[in-house]
Design a protein around this motif. Structure first.
Motif, mmCIF file in Angstrom:
data_model
loop_
_atom_site.group_PDB
_atom_site.id
_atom_site.type_symbol
_atom_site.label_atom_id
_atom_site.label_comp_id
_atom_site.label_asym_id
_atom_site.label_seq_id
_atom_site.Cartn_x
_atom_site.Cartn_y
_atom_site.Cartn_z
ATOM 1 N N MET A 203 0.836 -1.183 0.000
ATOM 2 C CA MET A 203 0.000 0.000 0.000
ATOM 3 C C MET A 203 0.882 1.249 0.000
ATOM 4 S SD MET A 203 -2.754 1.491 2.719
ATOM 5 C CE MET A 203 -3.592 0.006 3.147
ATOM 6 N N ARG A 204 0.452 2.244 -0.742
ATOM 7 C CA ARG A 204 1.186 3.509 -0.758
ATOM 8 C C ARG A 204 0.278 4.619 -0.249
ATOM 9 N NH1 ARG A 204 3.959 2.075 -6.345
ATOM 10 N NH2 ARG A 204 5.815 1.113 -5.493
ATOM 11 N N MET B 149 1.812 2.315 10.924
ATOM 12 C CA MET B 149 2.266 1.369 11.951
ATOM 13 C C MET B 149 1.693 -0.023 11.711
ATOM 14 S SD MET B 149 2.393 3.172 15.629
ATOM 15 C CE MET B 149 3.930 3.919 16.163
ATOM 16 N N ASN B 150 0.463 -0.064 11.227
ATOM 17 C CA ASN B 150 -0.169 -1.361 10.988
ATOM 18 C C ASN B 150 0.156 -1.937 9.625
ATOM 19 O OD1 ASN B 150 -2.468 -2.298 13.107
ATOM 20 N ND2 ASN B 150 -2.080 -0.113 13.209
ATOM 21 N N THR B 151 0.166 -1.091 8.638
ATOM 22 C CA THR B 151 0.256 -1.625 7.268
ATOM 23 C C THR B 151 1.687 -1.661 6.724
ATOM 24 O OG1 THR B 151 -0.084 0.568 6.318
ATOM 25 C CG2 THR B 151 -2.050 -0.762 6.691
ATOM 26 N N TRP B 152 2.591 -0.932 7.365
ATOM 27 C CA TRP B 152 3.965 -0.807 6.861
ATOM 28 C C TRP B 152 3.910 -0.381 5.392
ATOM 29 C CZ3 TRP B 152 8.248 -4.245 9.306
ATOM 30 C CH2 TRP B 152 8.109 -4.244 10.689
ATOM 31 N N ASP C 95 4.332 2.178 2.105
ATOM 32 C CA ASP C 95 5.264 3.206 1.654
ATOM 33 C C ASP C 95 4.564 4.543 1.871
ATOM 34 O OD1 ASP C 95 7.237 1.411 0.760
ATOM 35 O OD2 ASP C 95 6.174 1.105 -1.119
ATOM 36 N N LYS D 294 13.164 -1.085 5.195
ATOM 37 C CA LYS D 294 12.195 -2.032 4.626
ATOM 38 C C LYS D 294 11.172 -1.340 3.740
ATOM 39 C CE LYS D 294 12.500 -5.491 8.291
ATOM 40 N NZ LYS D 294 13.212 -4.841 9.407
ATOM 41 N N LYS D 295 10.785 -0.133 4.074
ATOM 42 C CA LYS D 295 9.741 0.564 3.323
ATOM 43 C C LYS D 295 10.189 1.975 2.962
ATOM 44 C CE LYS D 295 6.779 -2.729 3.260
ATOM 45 N NZ LYS D 295 6.241 -3.283 2.008
ATOM 46 N N ASP E 182 -2.367 4.643 -3.062
ATOM 47 C CA ASP E 182 -3.616 3.906 -2.843
ATOM 48 C C ASP E 182 -4.548 4.687 -1.930
ATOM 49 O OD1 ASP E 182 -2.947 1.307 -4.178
ATOM 50 O OD2 ASP E 182 -1.273 1.460 -2.794
ATOM 51 N N GLU F 274 -10.842 -3.759 0.534
ATOM 52 C CA GLU F 274 -9.572 -3.968 1.247
ATOM 53 C C GLU F 274 -9.245 -2.773 2.131
ATOM 54 O OE1 GLU F 274 -7.688 -6.907 -2.189
ATOM 55 O OE2 GLU F 274 -7.088 -4.824 -2.140
ATOM 56 N N MET F 275 -9.618 -1.577 1.662
ATOM 57 C CA MET F 275 -9.361 -0.379 2.470
ATOM 58 C C MET F 275 -10.223 -0.430 3.736
ATOM 59 S SD MET F 275 -7.321 2.115 2.321
ATOM 60 C CE MET F 275 -6.804 2.443 0.646
ATOM 61 N N ASN G 227 -11.261 -3.144 5.179
ATOM 62 C CA ASN G 227 -10.672 -4.194 6.030
ATOM 63 C C ASN G 227 -9.546 -3.627 6.884
ATOM 64 O OD1 ASN G 227 -12.333 -5.966 4.726
ATOM 65 N ND2 ASN G 227 -10.757 -6.820 3.392
ATOM 66 N N GLN G 228 -8.689 -2.828 6.256
ATOM 67 C CA GLN G 228 -7.556 -2.261 7.010
ATOM 68 C C GLN G 228 -8.063 -1.317 8.098
ATOM 69 O OE1 GLN G 228 -4.831 -3.621 6.715
ATOM 70 N NE2 GLN G 228 -4.368 -4.145 4.597
ATOM 71 N N THR H 62 -9.378 -3.268 11.009
ATOM 72 C CA THR H 62 -8.281 -3.875 11.774
ATOM 73 C C THR H 62 -7.562 -2.825 12.618
ATOM 74 O OG1 THR H 62 -7.991 -5.378 9.917
ATOM 75 C CG2 THR H 62 -6.236 -5.349 11.552
ATOM 76 N N GLY I 91 -4.928 -8.160 3.907
ATOM 77 C CA GLY I 91 -5.974 -7.138 3.999
ATOM 78 C C GLY I 91 -6.245 -6.744 5.439
ATOM 79 N N ALA J 227 -3.814 -6.032 8.119
ATOM 80 C CA ALA J 227 -2.432 -5.878 8.594
ATOM 81 C C ALA J 227 -2.383 -5.322 10.013
ATOM 82 C CB ALA J 227 -1.687 -4.944 7.657
ATOM 83 N N ALA K 254 0.612 -4.579 2.494
ATOM 84 C CA ALA K 254 -0.794 -4.470 2.890
ATOM 85 C C ALA K 254 -1.645 -4.190 1.659
ATOM 86 C CB ALA K 254 -0.944 -3.343 3.907
ATOM 87 N N PRO L 103 -4.979 -2.435 -0.032
ATOM 88 C CA PRO L 103 -4.852 -2.649 -1.465
ATOM 89 C C PRO L 103 -3.463 -2.267 -1.979
ATOM 90 C CG PRO L 103 -6.004 -0.589 -1.065
ATOM 91 C CD PRO L 103 -5.756 -1.216 0.269
ATOM 92 N N GLU M 269 3.212 -2.352 -7.911
ATOM 93 C CA GLU M 269 3.917 -2.456 -6.629
ATOM 94 C C GLU M 269 4.399 -3.886 -6.414
ATOM 95 O OE1 GLU M 269 1.619 -1.203 -3.206
ATOM 96 O OE2 GLU M 269 3.277 -1.603 -1.829
#
Lengths: 287, 125
Positions: A1-2, A25-28, A30, A99-100, A125, A184-185, A187-188, A191, B83, B85, B103, B105, B110
């Motif tokens: 994810m960016r 912090m959750n998704t790491w 970019d 890492k990112k 994203d 998916e957005m 979902n994140q 979470t 999805g 994370a 993560a 989307p 990428e």
């Protein structure tokens, strides 16, 4: 994810930065921190409020992690040729996240146009942007920025109004098609906030399109399969604006913005800004 | 030079459907799975160069598959896509030796970029 964070020097941008940090912090993901300033010579530019704010945001962002936990902690670096003025390149050692990717950028020009260009160039994203709270969807010195970004972005936009816990995500379904990316957005967000999902199917004069109804059931099944708490209800579009203003207190309002959107047909252009103004909390606009 | 062999595991068929042609276009040989139990059986038979796996799935989850894949073939690189994370799953993934954690989307470009970097590592470039 960016993720692209776009901020100015006002407090709502600080809230938006905090939300960006929470997401990162959750998704790491970019992450790019972007400021926009008026065009000035280089030496004057570095002292503008936007560049000062960016320096502060960069420090806040990087200091939010302990060294061992941060995917953005700078690695050894490598030499790259960087244009310094017309026709002149200088070889500089560039540090990158271990890492990112983590970038801080300052662009000059029209703020909303520069934010949208950066998001396209970077393949973002999600754009995270703050907005003044009191009945507004505005930036202090460039009033229309959040509204224009929401209207014209290719990707999802999170408009942050203030710092507060989110316990529920209220997602309003008004069209049959929704993208995988938008699910998916959500979902994140579920979470990250540990939130439940309140899914509202919008109807008009008691009628709901069959495709919307079918999608409502599919989404309900999708989340039930993943053991995520979901409540589904139906609402007439004429009641929707009032419900936003009255019901949503500690929630994140999530809206799908699509060509076949019932909200698009029911309200005139700029309706998202109108809802963001009405909504006391943050709003996620999905594509 | 032999084609890199890649496994994609995601319980959402649409993800496999997107990734398979995009990676094949880059010249890789791609097997997709939507059931983690099937993927688990497959890694007993085939040593993949690269595994791209979701985390949250019914039955065997992505973390279990990652552990099993690394035990059987330490050279196999793993990219986690998720999805749902959290910092804990990101840290745990890297602790277990993943090449990258992405993560959702994400844009196809990428993941294509990350796979290209993984290939360079696998080929020792």
């Amino acid at each position: 994810m960016r993720i692209l964070f776009a901020g100015d020097e006002h407090p709502y941008s600080e809230y938006a930065l905090k939300e960006t940090i929470k997401l990162a912090m959750n998704t790491w993901a970019d992450v790019t921190l972007l400021g926009v300033s008026q065009a000035l010579p280089g030496s004057a530019l570095v002292n503008m409020p936007a560049s000062k704010a960016l320096r502060h945001y960069r420090e806040t962002f990087l200091n939010s992690w302990s060294y061992e936990d941060s995917p953005y902690e700078m690695g050894g670096g490598k030499y790259e040729w960087i244009p310094v003025k017309n026709g002149v390149l200088e070889e500089m050692k560039i540090l990158t996240g271990r890492k990112k990717d983590f970038k801080v950028r300052l662009r000059t020009g029209n703020p909303s146009r520069e934010i949208l260009t950066e998001s396209q160039d970077d393949g973002s994203d999600l754009i995270v942007i703050g907005s003044a709270k009191e009945g507004k969807c505005e930036w202090v010195n460039a009033l229309l920025v959040p509204q224009q970004v929401v209207d014209d972005a290719d990707c999802s936009v999170l408009i942050v109004k203030e710092q507060q816990p989110v316990t529920k995500i209220v997602a309003c379904l008004d069209q049959g098609y929704i993208s995988q990316e938008s699910l998916e957005m959500i979902n994140q967000m579920i979470t990250i906030h540990g939130a439940c999902l309140d899914l509202i199917g919008l109807s008009q004069d008691g009628d709901m399109e069959k495709s919307v109804y079918t999608r409502l059931i599919e989404i309900g099944d999708y989340y039930s399969d993943r053991q995520i708490e979901i409540n589904t209800r139906l609402m007439d579009i004429s009641d929707f604006e009032q419900v936003i203003a009255q019901e949503i207190k500690q929630d994140l309002l999530a809206l799908w913005l699509g060509k076949k959107s019932l909200l698009n047909r029911f309200f005139s252009r700029g309706w998202v800004g109108r809802f963001v103004s009405k909504c006391p909390t943050s709003v996620l606009v999905m594509r | 030079m032999s084609k890199l062999r890649i496994m994609v595991l995601d319980d959402e068929p649409i993800v496999c459907k997107r990734l398979k042609p995009a990676l094949e276009k880059q010249g890789y040989e791609v097997d997709t799975f939507t059931q983690s139990s099937d993927a688990m059986k497959q890694i007993e038979q085939v040593d993949y160069d690269l595994i791209i796996t979701d985390l949250k799935m019914k039955g065997v989850d992505g973390m279990q598959l990652l552990t099993a894949a690394k035990q059987r073939s330490p050279k196999t690189e793993v990219i986690v896509i998720t999805g749902f994370a959290t910092m804990e799953t990101a840290k745990e993934s890297f602790h277990k030796g993943v090449f990258d954690f992405i993560a959702k989307p994400f844009k196809l470009s990428e993941i294509q970029e990350v796979v290209t970097r993984a290939e360079a590592k696998i080929r020792g470039e």
